[in-house]
Design an enzyme around this catalytic site. Structure first.
Site, PDB file in Angstrom:
ATOM      1  N   ARG A  62       0.837  -1.202   0.000  1.00  0.00           N
ATOM      2  CA  ARG A  62       0.000   0.000   0.000  1.00  0.00           C
ATOM      3  C   ARG A  62       0.876   1.257   0.000  1.00  0.00           C
ATOM      4  NH1 ARG A  62      -2.804  -3.475   3.898  1.00  0.00           N
ATOM      5  NH2 ARG A  62      -4.806  -4.095   3.048  1.00  0.00           N
TER       6      ARG A  62
ATOM      7  N   ASP B  31     -10.168  -4.404   8.256  1.00  0.00           N
ATOM      8  CA  ASP B  31      -9.249  -5.389   8.853  1.00  0.00           C
ATOM      9  C   ASP B  31      -9.869  -5.986  10.118  1.00  0.00           C
ATOM     10  OD1 ASP B  31      -6.504  -4.396   7.340  1.00  0.00           O
ATOM     11  OD2 ASP B  31      -7.828  -2.758   7.906  1.00  0.00           O
TER      12      ASP B  31
ATOM     13  N   ARG C 290     -12.440  -8.445   9.160  1.00  0.00           N
ATOM     14  CA  ARG C 290     -11.786  -9.707   8.752  1.00  0.00           C
ATOM     15  C   ARG C 290     -11.392 -10.521   9.987  1.00  0.00           C
ATOM     16  NH1 ARG C 290      -8.206  -6.357   4.384  1.00  0.00           N
ATOM     17  NH2 ARG C 290      -9.383  -6.897   2.496  1.00  0.00           N
TER      18      ARG C 290
END
Length: 316
Positions: A91, A151, A154
């Site tokens: 990223r 995140d 997840r």
């Protein structure tokens, strides 16, 4: 349900922007969704495709195109525009190119919607949220990024699968950079009301440190896995973005791990990082102080250093 007369503009009609517009329509996050992209053919096609389904999306409307004035008077502006992450690319490598895109967009967006709250989704989102705040001079509550909301989702999904418990009853966050230095705040995680580290599995054991590390690693590398197989991550980030928008528009005072520029939070100032944050109609109004174990504090400082290095590398 959406708040009346609410308007959200999504900047960038790529996989993420289009999925976010779709998620906001079917969740009725806002009364009016606008999808803007410099590529007029792409924006118009996505808008048409979405509009053709509005019989089934309640009273939300969709419009858009390549004219930035269509975004005027937005309550929230979600920026997804940028070069996409290629397989194997980090990223942070995207930082320079996406910073220049952001720099060209912000003045016009702010001119058309001087009261808007800006949510950055383009990666690296912590670097860009910090840059956007410095470029616009807006206060930290009005310009922040989606951070580790995805995140953390997840993480909760993986833990829910492992424990056989609904994701709604898993309380666990990923904090720090939305990127390779992020980490799970295990010391503060809980399953129902039970500290996660004390949760008994069916055989009476608790999760081992190795398994905790493996789960956190799966979260950290999840995007790379998805990108490798299908070229982009779009559905889950679309849903995450819609969720953040709803917290703002509905004045929810929800606690979400978004990334805003911190002010002496565990010793970190002047850069955006994800920590549990109260999100209301005024945006990212307050970071929630959390207890960190010494090793977690070390990870937090390392994460801050990674973001700072990236900011330095693009001269912000």
């Amino acid at each position: 349900m959406h708040s009346r007369s609410s308007k959200v503009s999504v900047i960038g009609a790529g996989a993420v922007g289009a999925s976010m517009a779709y998620a906001m329509l079917i969740r009725e996050s806002a009364r009016e969704v606008v999808l803007y992209d410099v590529n007029e053919a792409k924006a118009t096609a996505e808008v048409l495709d979405l509009a053709h389904g509005t019989q089934f999306t309640g009273s939300s409307s969709i419009s858009g195109g390549a004219d930035i004035s269509l975004t005027a008077n937005s309550d929230v502006i979600v920026i997804t525009a940028g070069a996409k992450q290629n397989p194997g690319q980090t990223r942070l490598e995207l930082a320079g190119v996406n910073f220049s895109i952001l720099k060209s967009l912000l003045p016009d967006l702010l001119k058309h919607s001087p009261e808007a709250i800006f949510v950055l989704v383009t990666n690296p989102c912590d670097v860009l949220a910090t840059a956007a705040m410095r470029l616009t001079g807006l206060p930290a509550n009005r310009v922040f990024s989606s951070g580790t909301v995805l995140d953390s989702s997840r993480l909760r999904w993986l833990l829910a699968q492992r424990f056989g418990v609904s994701t709604a009853n898993i309380h666990a966050n990923i904090i720090g950079e939305h990127g390779d230095s992020e980490f799970a705040l295990w010391s503060q995680a809980a399953v129902g009301n039970v500290p996660l580290l004390d949760w008994k599995l069916e055989d009476g054991s608790t999760l081992s440190r190795d398994e905790l590390d493996a789960i956190a690693y799966s979260v950290k590398t999840a995007a790379y896995k998805v990108i490798e197989g299908k070229g982009a991550t779009n559905f889950a980030i679309g849903l995450s973005g819609a969720r953040i928008v709803e917290a703002v528009l509905n004045d929810e005072h929800a606690i979400l791990p978004i990334s805003s520029v911190l002010n002496n939070y565990h010793g970190v100032s002047g850069i955006a990082m994800s920590v549990p944050t109260l999100v209301s109609r005024n945006g990212a109004v307050r970071t929630i102080d959390i207890t960190m174990q010494p090793h977690e504090q070390d990870l937090f400082e390392k994460s801050a250093a990674a973001i700072k290095a990236s900011l330095d590398s693009i001269g912000i």
